[in-house]
Write a protein that holds these residues in place. Structure first.
Motif, short mmCIF file in Angstrom:
data_model
loop_
_atom_site.label_atom_id
_atom_site.label_comp_id
_atom_site.label_asym_id
_atom_site.label_seq_id
_atom_site.Cartn_x
_atom_site.Cartn_y
_atom_site.Cartn_z
N PRO A 110 4.27 -1.16 0.19
CA PRO A 110 4.85 -2.44 -0.22
C PRO A 110 4.18 -3.29 -1.10
O PRO A 110 5.07 -4.48 -1.82
N ALA A 111 3.14 -4.12 0.38
CA ALA A 111 2.95 -5.76 -0.82
C ALA A 111 2.28 -5.01 -1.48
O ALA A 111 1.89 -5.83 -2.73
N ASP B 261 4.24 -6.15 9.16
CA ASP B 261 4.31 -7.58 8.17
C ASP B 261 2.56 -8.01 8.55
O ASP B 261 2.97 -9.19 7.38
N GLY B 262 2.16 -8.01 9.82
CA GLY B 262 0.58 -8.26 9.62
C GLY B 262 -0.28 -7.78 8.80
O GLY B 262 -1.43 -8.16 8.06
N ALA B 263 -0.33 -6.66 8.38
CA ALA B 263 -0.63 -5.52 8.13
C ALA B 263 -0.41 -6.20 6.86
O ALA B 263 -1.38 -5.96 5.19
N ALA B 264 0.31 -6.23 6.27
CA ALA B 264 1.34 -6.61 4.62
C ALA B 264 0.11 -8.24 4.20
O ALA B 264 0.05 -7.82 3.34
N GLN B 265 0.21 -9.23 4.97
CA GLN B 265 -0.70 -9.82 4.91
C GLN B 265 -1.56 -9.94 4.76
O GLN B 265 -2.76 -10.97 3.54
N PHE C 80 -8.73 1.11 2.78
CA PHE C 80 -7.83 1.86 3.71
C PHE C 80 -6.83 1.55 5.42
O PHE C 80 -8.29 0.73 5.68
N SER C 81 -6.56 1.85 5.28
CA SER C 81 -5.27 1.21 6.66
C SER C 81 -5.39 2.36 7.42
O SER C 81 -5.71 3.45 7.66
N SER C 82 -6.18 0.99 8.72
CA SER C 82 -6.23 2.35 9.57
C SER C 82 -5.64 3.07 10.52
O SER C 82 -5.58 3.77 11.48
N ASN C 83 -4.42 2.84 10.32
CA ASN C 83 -2.86 3.65 10.66
C ASN C 83 -1.92 3.61 9.85
O ASN C 83 -2.07 2.70 9.29
N ALA C 84 -0.67 4.48 10.64
CA ALA C 84 0.22 4.50 10.17
C ALA C 84 1.64 3.44 9.59
O ALA C 84 2.40 3.24 8.73
N ARG C 85 1.14 2.67 11.17
CA ARG C 85 2.02 1.81 11.19
C ARG C 85 1.88 0.68 10.43
O ARG C 85 2.50 -0.06 9.63
N PHE C 86 0.35 0.15 10.21
CA PHE C 86 0.09 -0.58 8.51
C PHE C 86 0.39 -0.41 7.41
O PHE C 86 0.75 -1.03 6.85
N CYS D 271 -3.64 -7.08 3.85
CA CYS D 271 -3.51 -7.25 2.67
C CYS D 271 -3.15 -8.18 1.20
O CYS D 271 -3.66 -8.30 -0.17
N LYS D 272 -2.42 -9.70 1.18
CA LYS D 272 -2.41 -10.24 0.10
C LYS D 272 -3.81 -10.77 0.38
O LYS D 272 -3.95 -11.11 -0.15
N THR D 273 -4.02 -11.60 1.29
CA THR D 273 -5.33 -11.80 1.91
C THR D 273 -6.55 -11.55 0.99
O THR D 273 -7.00 -12.29 0.30
N LEU D 274 -5.86 -10.15 1.14
CA LEU D 274 -8.04 -9.09 0.60
C LEU D 274 -7.76 -9.64 -0.87
O LEU D 274 -8.64 -9.19 -1.66
N LEU D 275 -6.49 -9.21 -1.50
CA LEU D 275 -6.17 -9.18 -3.29
C LEU D 275 -6.20 -10.75 -4.05
O LEU D 275 -6.64 -10.75 -4.48
N ALA D 276 -6.19 -11.72 -2.85
CA ALA D 276 -6.98 -13.80 -3.12
C ALA D 276 -7.82 -13.31 -2.59
O ALA D 276 -8.39 -14.14 -4.07
N LEU D 277 -9.31 -12.38 -2.40
CA LEU D 277 -10.66 -12.98 -2.35
C LEU D 277 -11.13 -12.98 -4.36
O LEU D 277 -10.32 -12.24 -5.45
N PRO D 278 -12.45 -13.73 -4.63
CA PRO D 278 -12.36 -14.09 -5.65
C PRO D 278 -13.00 -12.73 -6.49
O PRO D 278 -13.10 -12.11 -7.06
#
Length: 339
Positions: A253-254, A221-225, A241-247, A227-234
């Motif tokens: 899905p995000a 869930d933290g990784a999903a958030q 690159f996701s540093s592990n499978a859990r994330f 992701c959303k923060t990153l895509l909201a950048l100008p």
């Protein structure tokens, strides 16, 4: 090697009392318990659990301690260790260490009291020297993360090399704004993967932009958030690159929820359904079954020849599995040749 009788003689009690103290028998007085425990520490005594299990006609047990047994990577490792143990008429006992390093020693010592014949551990703390006193009693093998302040067998993956290859692959597809999502750099694997990511950017002459480095997530869930923060950048990234499978299980899905199928994704570590998702997810394959198998085989080899003291250190290779999620960036920049 210190025996139970040595402890009993020094503490002025019987060997049976020493056994009761070690097994937390409530019928021992507190004064006696403290005196025996102090003597155990002084003499660095640990009982020969494996010899005891053989004397009692029981199958030996391999203890497994990993950060999270539900993590796809560690679950696959555990399954392979279990298969190897069965082949040698052994059982396993599995425990999660969680994410609080201060609890590691207590959890491991509780596991040890279950009469294990060997221990396979992916540590979370910054010091495993507490395990030194057990090394003469049973073999200990580290996986995924190297031991700290302890000389022991270990099998780790090429975290730096895998992250370098993943980032390099995205660069070769034309991506210039590449983000990384991961947990804390207190975790050695994350630290090495971050170093590999940065080295690949440097090698390609690209700027390391700290706003694209989002670490500290604790779960999917933290990784999903993140992701959303990153895509909201100008100036949002075009690849993650996701540093592990859990994330990765949170990031994918995000991206889908935001309808951002244009964002490339590589996961460090494969995960269930990654190959059948739309788009299928490119991964750095750690081959957890191999990790589990070689760790179990090392335990078995040490049990067969307990007199050997030489500790072997192994870095296992990883490989990139390219799928659909690493598309090129159309019209943004021409792909570059990366050796």
């Amino acid at each position: 090697m210190t025996t139970m009788q040595d402890v009993a003689t020094r503490a002025g009690v019987s060997a049976k009392t020493v056994s009761r103290v070690f097994n937390d028998d409530p019928h021992v007085t507190e004064d006696t318990r403290q005196r025996v425990q102090s003597t155990m520490r002084e003499l660095k005594y640990v009982p020969n659990m494996l010899a005891r299990t053989f004397r009692e006609g029981k199958s030996a047990v391999i203890g497994i301690a990993v950060p999270d047994v539900a993590d796809p990577f560690f679950a696959a490792i555990t399954k392979e260790i279990e298969l190897a143990a069965r082949e040698h008429d052994m059982a396993i006992v599995v425990t999660s260490l969680g994410d609080n390093p201060s609890l590691e020693q207590n959890i491991i010592e509780t596991t040890v009291r279950r009469q294990i014949g060997g221990l396979i551990i992916a540590p979370i703390a910054a010091d495993q020297s507490y395990l030194a006193r057990w090394q003469d009693s049973f073999p200990i093998v580290f996986i995924d993360r190297t031991p700290i302040k302890l000389n022991a067998d270990y099998f780790v993956e090429d975290d730096f090399g895998g992250a370098f290859e993943a980032t390099q692959h995205l660069i070769a597809h034309g991506h210039r704004r590449i983000a990384i999502v991961g947990d804390s750099t207190d975790v050695p694997t994350t630290r090495l993967r971050l170093e590999g990511y940065r080295a690949a950017l440097d090698d390609a002459g690209l700027r390391n932009d700290e706003e694209l480095v989002v670490l500290g997530s604790r779960n999917a869930d933290g990784a999903a958030q993140a992701c959303k923060t990153l895509l909201a950048l100008p100036d949002a990234p075009t690849a993650i690159f996701s540093s592990n499978a859990r994330f990765s299980i949170g990031v994918f899905p995000a991206l889908q929820a935001l309808n951002r199928t244009d964002i490339a994704l590589i996961s460090y570590g494969d995960f269930p359904m990654a190959d059948v998702l739309q788009p299928s997810v490119s991964v750095i394959d750690q081959d957890p079954r191999r990790v589990g198998r070689v760790a179990a085989e090392r335990i078995l080899a040490r049990l067969a020849t307990p007199a050997k003291r030489f500790r072997r250190k192994n870095v296992l290779p990883v490989r990139l599995i390219e799928r659909q999620s690493c598309q090129s960036v159309p019209a943004l920049s021409a792909p570059v040749d990366v050796p």
